[in-house]
Write an enzyme that holds these catalytic residues in place. Sequence first.
Site, PDB file in Angstrom:
ATOM      1  N   THR A   1      20.765  45.519  26.773  1.00 60.63           N
ATOM      2  CA  THR A   1      21.501  46.112  25.658  1.00 60.63           C
ATOM      3  C   THR A   1      20.839  45.771  24.320  1.00 60.63           C
ATOM      4  O   THR A   1      20.365  44.659  24.117  1.00 60.63           O
ATOM      5  CB  THR A   1      22.946  45.583  25.682  1.00 60.63           C
ATOM      6  OG1 THR A   1      23.519  45.931  26.937  1.00 60.63           O
ATOM      7  CG2 THR A   1      23.776  46.177  24.568  1.00 60.63           C
TER       8      THR A   1
ATOM      9  N   GLY B   1      23.880  37.174  27.662  1.00 60.04           N
ATOM     10  CA  GLY B   1      24.466  35.837  27.751  1.00 60.04           C
ATOM     11  C   GLY B   1      23.390  34.784  27.942  1.00 60.04           C
ATOM     12  O   GLY B   1      22.457  34.976  28.714  1.00 60.04           O
TER      13      GLY B   1
ATOM     14  N   GLU C   1      29.093  46.461  32.258  1.00 58.44           N
ATOM     15  CA  GLU C   1      28.874  47.098  33.567  1.00 58.44           C
ATOM     16  C   GLU C   1      29.355  48.539  33.552  1.00 58.44           C
ATOM     17  O   GLU C   1      29.942  49.023  34.511  1.00 58.44           O
ATOM     18  CB  GLU C   1      29.572  46.305  34.680  1.00 58.44           C
ATOM     19  CG  GLU C   1      28.980  44.940  34.950  1.00 58.44           C
ATOM     20  CD  GLU C   1      27.491  44.980  35.298  1.00 58.44           C
ATOM     21  OE1 GLU C   1      27.025  46.017  35.802  1.00 58.44           O
ATOM     22  OE2 GLU C   1      26.801  43.982  35.036  1.00 58.44           O
TER      23      GLU C   1
END
Lengths: 710, 710
Positions: free
Chosen positions: B163, B202, B447
């Site tokens: 992303t 993350g 997701e």
Amino acid sequence: MANERERERDSEVVRAAAEAVRRTWRDPREDLARARLEATCDASKLSAVLHGGEESLRRTKALSSLVQAQPWASKKDRYFLGREELHRRGLEVAMGIRDLVRKENLTYEDAMTIRKLVDLPGGFELHYGMFLPTLIGQGTEEQLDAWLGQALSMRIVGTYAQTELGHGTFLRGLETTASFDKLTDEFVIDSPTPTATKWWPGGLGKTATHAVVMCRLFLDGKDLGPHPFVVQLRDLETHLPVQGVEVGDIGPKMGYNGVDNGFLRFDRVRVPRAALLSRYAKVDRDGRYAPPPKANAKSSYATMVVVRTDIVKYAGEVLSKAATIAVRYNAVRRQTAPEPGGLEEIILNYQQSARNLIPTVAKSYALIFMGQTMWDMYGRFEGQRDSGDFSALPELHATSSCLKALCTWVTTAGIEVCRQSCGGQGYSLLSGLPSLYTNYVQNLTWEGDNTILCLQAARYLVKQLHAILAAHRGGRPQPELAPTVAYLAGTVSDDPFLDVSRQDYEFHDLLSFEVLDSIMAQRCLFVAGQALDNLEANARRLDAEPKIGEGAAWNASHVIMVKLAKCHGWLLLHRSFHGKIESLRKEGKVLDASLRVLESLYHLFTISHIEDSLGDFLEGGVLAPSQSQMIHEATQALLLKLRPEVVCLVDAFAHDDYSLNSAIGAYDGDVYNRLYEMAKRSPFNDTQEGPAWDDLLKPFLIRRGRKAKL
Amino acid sequence: MANERERERDSEVVRAAAEAVRRTWRDPREDLARARLEATCDASKLSAVLHGGEESLRRTKALSSLVQAQPWASKKDRYFLGREELHRRGLEVAMGIRDLVRKENLTYEDAMTIRKLVDLPGGFELHYGMFLPTLIGQGTEEQLDAWLGQALSMRIVGTYAQTELGHGTFLRGLETTASFDKLTDEFVIDSPTPTATKWWPGGLGKTATHAVVMCRLFLDGKDLGPHPFVVQLRDLETHLPVQGVEVGDIGPKMGYNGVDNGFLRFDRVRVPRAALLSRYAKVDRDGRYAPPPKANAKSSYATMVVVRTDIVKYAGEVLSKAATIAVRYNAVRRQTAPEPGGLEEIILNYQQSARNLIPTVAKSYALIFMGQTMWDMYGRFEGQRDSGDFSALPELHATSSCLKALCTWVTTAGIEVCRQSCGGQGYSLLSGLPSLYTNYVQNLTWEGDNTILCLQAARYLVKQLHAILAAHRGGRPQPELAPTVAYLAGTVSDDPFLDVSRQDYEFHDLLSFEVLDSIMAQRCLFVAGQALDNLEANARRLDAEPKIGEGAAWNASHVIMVKLAKCHGWLLLHRSFHGKIESLRKEGKVLDASLRVLESLYHLFTISHIEDSLGDFLEGGVLAPSQSQMIHEATQALLLKLRPEVVCLVDAFAHDDYSLNSAIGAYDGDVYNRLYEMAKRSPFNDTQEGPAWDDLLKPFLIRRGRKAKL
């Protein structure tokens, strides 16, 4: 030099790729500027309408500039503050506002505006919001002499301690007791159970030195119900709790963490008789009780109405902030190119985004106008009250109850719609959306739990209906109904309403107040009929009386009663929105184009609500199932019509960048650079290695790595 | 002695009051124990069903005991941790689990169970969850040799950077580029725009040393689309970013703050050709490209299905936690005495509380069963796949897409229903409910954004419909339909469905699978018909092709397509719930009484959904408006029937107190003492005076006070 040449070569290698990427890249600032040019409505005219005039708008702007120059008001680090820092900052803000107000000779309204701009509630909230007003409203002159000066000069800080661990809504059930000791002329305040612990009062945790404590008054063992006592909690020099008082912070909450909400327990604490605030109820030296006059109950009802009117107004302000952020972001965010290599589409041009956000903008307008309408109602009541006429109070109380509940629900759900419409960025605190939600949602509970308030409003509505039906059955003239509930008379007459379901309505026919009002009012009447039937059926089933507002049959009808109150609230919102447009039209202050846009927004407000609650309208036969498609088409047509206007419609809320404090919702649309710049200020970025490297990550990774190498 | 005598006198003064208060006081533990005795269902049998067998349940309990003995797993201070502490604790937890797994020789499933019990995601999440699986799945043997050992031994920590600030959903639009330099046999990785900045991964912020970075691959200026590259980001000894890499933390989020989500920019960073993960697509020394085989796309679809199945399962777990907390609290909380001096009513006995919570319990069961059903479907697919049969994949992909979206929406909304049903206490972090919400809601976005997933599912459904209609019109035999969409054939035949709307159904007739299934399926068909009509009407209006899944007409039909996917999802949930009961009945493992309760819960699940979405059913003529009352009555009757069971129904979820970490949701019902004890541990209570007294409050209050006295 060699290095420079290498970099140049690198640039050459990536050039084709960079060009390919930049070919379909657009500056979001240009997208937003273009959107503003497309609109036909005039944001500044609409701003004046929303803010109650141009003067008020100018004043807010001036105050915003003033406050932004104050170091304590900075929001640069707001989203990075931990709970202790937030708490300290909240106190600094309150002290800062106090000083600023004196220095600049500002009014009370100015101070309130600044409070909202800075938007960081702290430990002094209830001192100003509840302790002082209660003292002034319920203290005798001697009591004011004793406390008011100290409280105004901040020698003492107060809070208002009513809610207990075990009791919120049900005041009669409070468990903190005040028993009069005739021998010493004192009250002994006591918490006899764990659930008697006071819980939630703002500033109680670590700030307040005093509190108005609601205790059940006992005289000679007789329970006289809840009464307010002024009790000192902490020593003024050491800030330590006084003997018998246990006081502390209740811990972190979902939001609102600048405030030290607290707990409080009394182990037989003696206070003088003068601690009982005695303007109304009194206890004399011999322990005899003089109850408050009836008029007092009325004036405390009126106070509740004011507080709830404020909550409605505030609901509109908060929702309009969320809508501003989400609309601006959705108006510049691009995702997915319709064809390979083409420009990606602005997501607000996707139907689902428009369906989520444009009705939310409409709701924001509706709530703000409803706040204005309620103030007007309250103003008229004040005029009557001053000549001793309290007759409008029941209507006003029911209206404010049902609207407090409905508007806080609408805003709570609406903020989340906005937040979720911003995808991942809406999850970042930097967007400003998460804290809008987490700081707001307690509005559903405080100043009257929403479900309870709906039941109170329903009680009023059902009473009116019973009176109408009784007069009808008895052949008596109809009772005089208050303006907001006059439509209920339709329950015994079909005359006032158009039969929309039987006619060949097309969607442009919906764009008429008479038609929409008929639809909205008939839905209320249908649900009201269901509510009455339900109450009676439950009374038969449970062999109970169909009492209004209490008893087994009423309790078994809660769900439909809550629904009735909500439906009534939607009708009021719809009428207030339309009423506002009518008065603007008469005043002639808003230009034609803007008025037309406002009218479409009002149509969307009501019609998208009908679409959202279609089941009610079909179930009640207000609309025929075959008319559903017309509602869907009308909604879509209005969304298309309003799409070019929506950026200006949110500009009109006039929330400046300081007030929004959002990386993705600022006026200029420069969302990506701002996200990046704000993120870089995250304390985690104070060092390159981050806060866990030295003592956690390094030993773990390097030790393991070395072991593995062996 | 004098003091003692005084205290005794105080006690005497307050005695009558204390007795009056205690007379109507009840111990909440007794209320909850009594509720358990009233139930007819067997919580432990149901637990085994929900947890896939008694063995799995026993194992979870054993692991919970084991983990509670670990200091790093303590939750005592969880709600008091600031962001930095959360982040550090998250790393300690991951290290602790790693050590425990080795020491106790635990399985991968055990580790996953422990992760969920401790429930504190940290900087290593994507190392295990994405970096390692991507390496293993997409690396060549040489690449595994180079990195896998170091990654498994934690010499390097990875993340997965896909992303970007400007791109989530639209992979082809990613702006990070990798250009091949034939001269040096290297790729140059570059971020040519601000929006090319990687955003969200993350562990990227301050933990990861490496990342799989998705870049658009450019060969000789030709764009070959996104490909995965392994890139080193930080020096392994100093943890400082390597030359050309800018990396940091993106700041705080609504929840999930143990994880250091990060940003990443490349300024022309050179990596060897071997950085491109090359099991499928390859670039040779001369810069020639070998594209991935087609089968690879299928297997990556299958991976998505697994991830989404996990999300559905997890949705049920999270919602059932919230439901457990809210039901237990509502089952002991008392508010408002029906008559003066009487015992106050338990709030779960109020109709609105039951209407909010019991259907939420039913939804929790439905989601958990759906997770099991999806695993079964996936298991069957794996069997077929191993013999080269991928034919079930499109159905599986559509099913998992629409259910990922629907179930995460249901859980998100459901947690808030639970939280808001707990009034003020639901706003306290100590209730456990706010963090359930704030940590969960990003599931709507990651997701696959829910709206996009619904559109993908709708595309599949509309394709099936087109095939059915084309065959019908052409007089050809109907196409073979996958099991979950076989009902769509009903669009050209009325045979399979009962005409519920025309018959004299009463509410007990609803308690039949055939009737409910008919209602649910017909609603889907009606909405599907609307969707097709909408698509065609938009094509006519826009003079475009009615293409499925793209183009102007499709884009103008998004709202109805999203609705279609949701309706299909509800049908699947309803069928899976019923299917589970049928298989339990056949197995004969669950006792009759529990099975009957489960059946009522299933009826409530479907019928309360029909009530919530009544508009659809009336609009489609599936039900007649006159039948609405029957739906309302059925819902209320089921709520009354399930009221005595509901405490046992949430016990059956088997979330232990450690897992819930809730002051108001523990098994014993001792909510008030636990709130008080947990609050006292708030860091604000470390001193009596609080964190702002010495340097802020004291100077302010005492200075002012003194001034005022002069």
